[in-house]
Design an enzyme around this catalytic site. Structure first.
Site, PDB file in Angstrom:
ATOM      1  N   PRO A   2      16.211 -40.203 -40.716  1.00 53.88           N
ATOM      2  CA  PRO A   2      17.167 -40.101 -41.834  1.00 53.88           C
ATOM      3  C   PRO A   2      17.909 -38.762 -41.849  1.00 53.88           C
ATOM      4  CG  PRO A   2      15.018 -40.859 -42.597  1.00 53.88           C
ATOM      5  CD  PRO A   2      14.854 -40.416 -41.179  1.00 53.88           C
ATOM      6  N   GLU A   3      19.239 -38.829 -41.838  1.00 46.45           N
ATOM      7  CA  GLU A   3      20.081 -37.643 -41.952  1.00 46.45           C
ATOM      8  C   GLU A   3      20.909 -37.801 -43.236  1.00 46.45           C
ATOM      9  OE1 GLU A   3      22.039 -36.569 -38.275  1.00 46.45           O
ATOM     10  OE2 GLU A   3      20.507 -37.552 -37.077  1.00 46.45           O
ATOM     11  N   LYS A  59      19.202 -33.269 -46.661  1.00 47.79           N
ATOM     12  CA  LYS A  59      18.359 -34.448 -46.462  1.00 47.79           C
ATOM     13  C   LYS A  59      17.375 -34.648 -47.620  1.00 47.79           C
ATOM     14  CE  LYS A  59      18.389 -33.508 -41.479  1.00 47.79           C
ATOM     15  NZ  LYS A  59      17.523 -33.232 -40.325  1.00 47.79           N
ATOM     16  N   ARG A 119       5.457 -42.378 -40.497  1.00 53.14           N
ATOM     17  CA  ARG A 119       4.773 -41.207 -39.932  1.00 53.14           C
ATOM     18  C   ARG A 119       4.309 -40.180 -40.960  1.00 53.14           C
ATOM     19  NH1 ARG A 119       7.963 -39.089 -34.817  1.00 53.14           N
ATOM     20  NH2 ARG A 119       6.309 -37.541 -34.975  1.00 53.14           N
ATOM     21  N   ARG A 159      27.484 -15.770 -35.217  1.00 50.98           N
ATOM     22  CA  ARG A 159      26.092 -16.197 -35.244  1.00 50.98           C
ATOM     23  C   ARG A 159      25.525 -16.314 -33.824  1.00 50.98           C
ATOM     24  NH1 ARG A 159      22.919 -18.172 -39.306  1.00 50.98           N
ATOM     25  NH2 ARG A 159      24.685 -18.152 -40.726  1.00 50.98           N
ATOM     26  N   ARG A 257      15.074 -30.870 -29.394  1.00 50.84           N
ATOM     27  CA  ARG A 257      15.432 -32.279 -29.562  1.00 50.84           C
ATOM     28  C   ARG A 257      16.246 -32.742 -28.364  1.00 50.84           C
ATOM     29  NH1 ARG A 257      15.501 -34.250 -34.686  1.00 50.84           N
ATOM     30  NH2 ARG A 257      15.559 -36.223 -33.588  1.00 50.84           N
TER      31      ARG A 257
END
Ligand SMILES: [Zn+2]
Length: 270
Positions: A2-3, A59, A119, A159, A257
């Site tokens: 879920p985003e 989120k 999970r 950054r 990821r």
């Protein structure tokens, strides 16, 4: 996973299913999803109260309830995070249970708000003050959906680190995960390993345009849609190709990821 668009969908589910309704019963089928709260306290604090308007940040879904007998709204506030596999659905009493149903809130009209999660990486919190809400959410950047172009520029400028890691760092921009990050970078033609501080004004402008476009469509769909014309529609193919130029897609780990990108559309800077 879920985003932002998925959680925005869960927020809409909560509004249509539960806002304004009294919570008759709280059932916890797996206390493994409860964070800093017991089943007893969750029942005591929520049963008999009505859901006020929920909001979302990144989120996170933040669902205040109205206090007893017209007391202040937002005390307490139910906070939900969906981790990698969580979700929120609206069902009727008597509908078959969810496969990984963990918590069920039965409302005064017989509908049920059901939190499911395979999970159990995150879960449900109960905040008692606004300061508590802030503490539970932790460091959060501005919500990606409200991000203006100048604001994104300021966040990216100077950054350190790779742009994929920057965009999916919740403390920089809240709401973007692995799928959105890759889709936005692909659409903007920026390599995910580009150094954030090296991006020029043109690349930053393309990133903002892509972010707006990808989010608009995804929020409407309630997820990052696997459209044939999108990277997301192909990244899990056995032999994935770029839907824009036809080249084979690359995959690799960035910020822990698995990322997907097109080596032709997103050339690596030297
Ligand atoms: Zn391509």
């Amino acid at each position: 996973m879920p985003e932002l668009p998925d959680v925005e969908g869960f927020r809409r589910t909560l509004v249509s299913c539960a806002q304004g309704h009294r919570i008759e019963q709280v059932e916890v089928f797996d206390p493994g999803v409860l964070r800093e709260v017991t089943t007893e306290r969750l029942k005591r604090e929520l049963e008999g109260r009505r859901f006020a308007a929920p909001r979302r940040h990144g989120k996170w879904l933040i669902a205040p309830v109205e206090g007893p007998a017209g007391g202040p709204v937002g005390e307490p506030t139910l906070i939900l995070h969906f981790g990698m596999t969580g979700g929120l659905v609206c069902r009727s009493e008597g509908d078959p249970p969810e496969r990984f149903g963990r918590v069920v809130l039965t409302l005064d009209d017989g509908h049920q708000l059901r939190y499911h999660d395979q999970r159990k990486l995150r879960g449900l919190w109960l905040a008692t003050t606004e300061a508590d809400v802030d503490r539970i959410l932790g460091a959060q950047g501005p919500d990606a959906l409200t991000l203006g172009r100048g604001e994104l520029d300021t966040l990216l400028e100077g950054r350190r680190g790779r742009v994929k890691a920057t965009l999916t760092d919740q403390s920089v921009v809240a709401g973007l995960g692995n799928l959105l990050g890759d889709e936005i970078l692909w659409r903007a033609r920026v390599h995910p390993k580009s150094r954030t501080g090296d991006l020029g004004p043109d690349e930053r402008r393309r990133l903002h345009t892509a972010l707006r476009g990808v989010l608009r469509t995804s929020v409407r769909a309630g997820r990052v849609p696997p459209r044939p014309s999108w990277l997301t529609g192909h990244r899990d193919d056995p032999d994935p190709h770029c839907p824009r130029c036809g080249r084979p897609l690359r995959r690799g780990k960035i910020a822990g990821r698995t990322s997907a990108w097109c080596p032709r559309c997103q050339p690596e800077r030297s």
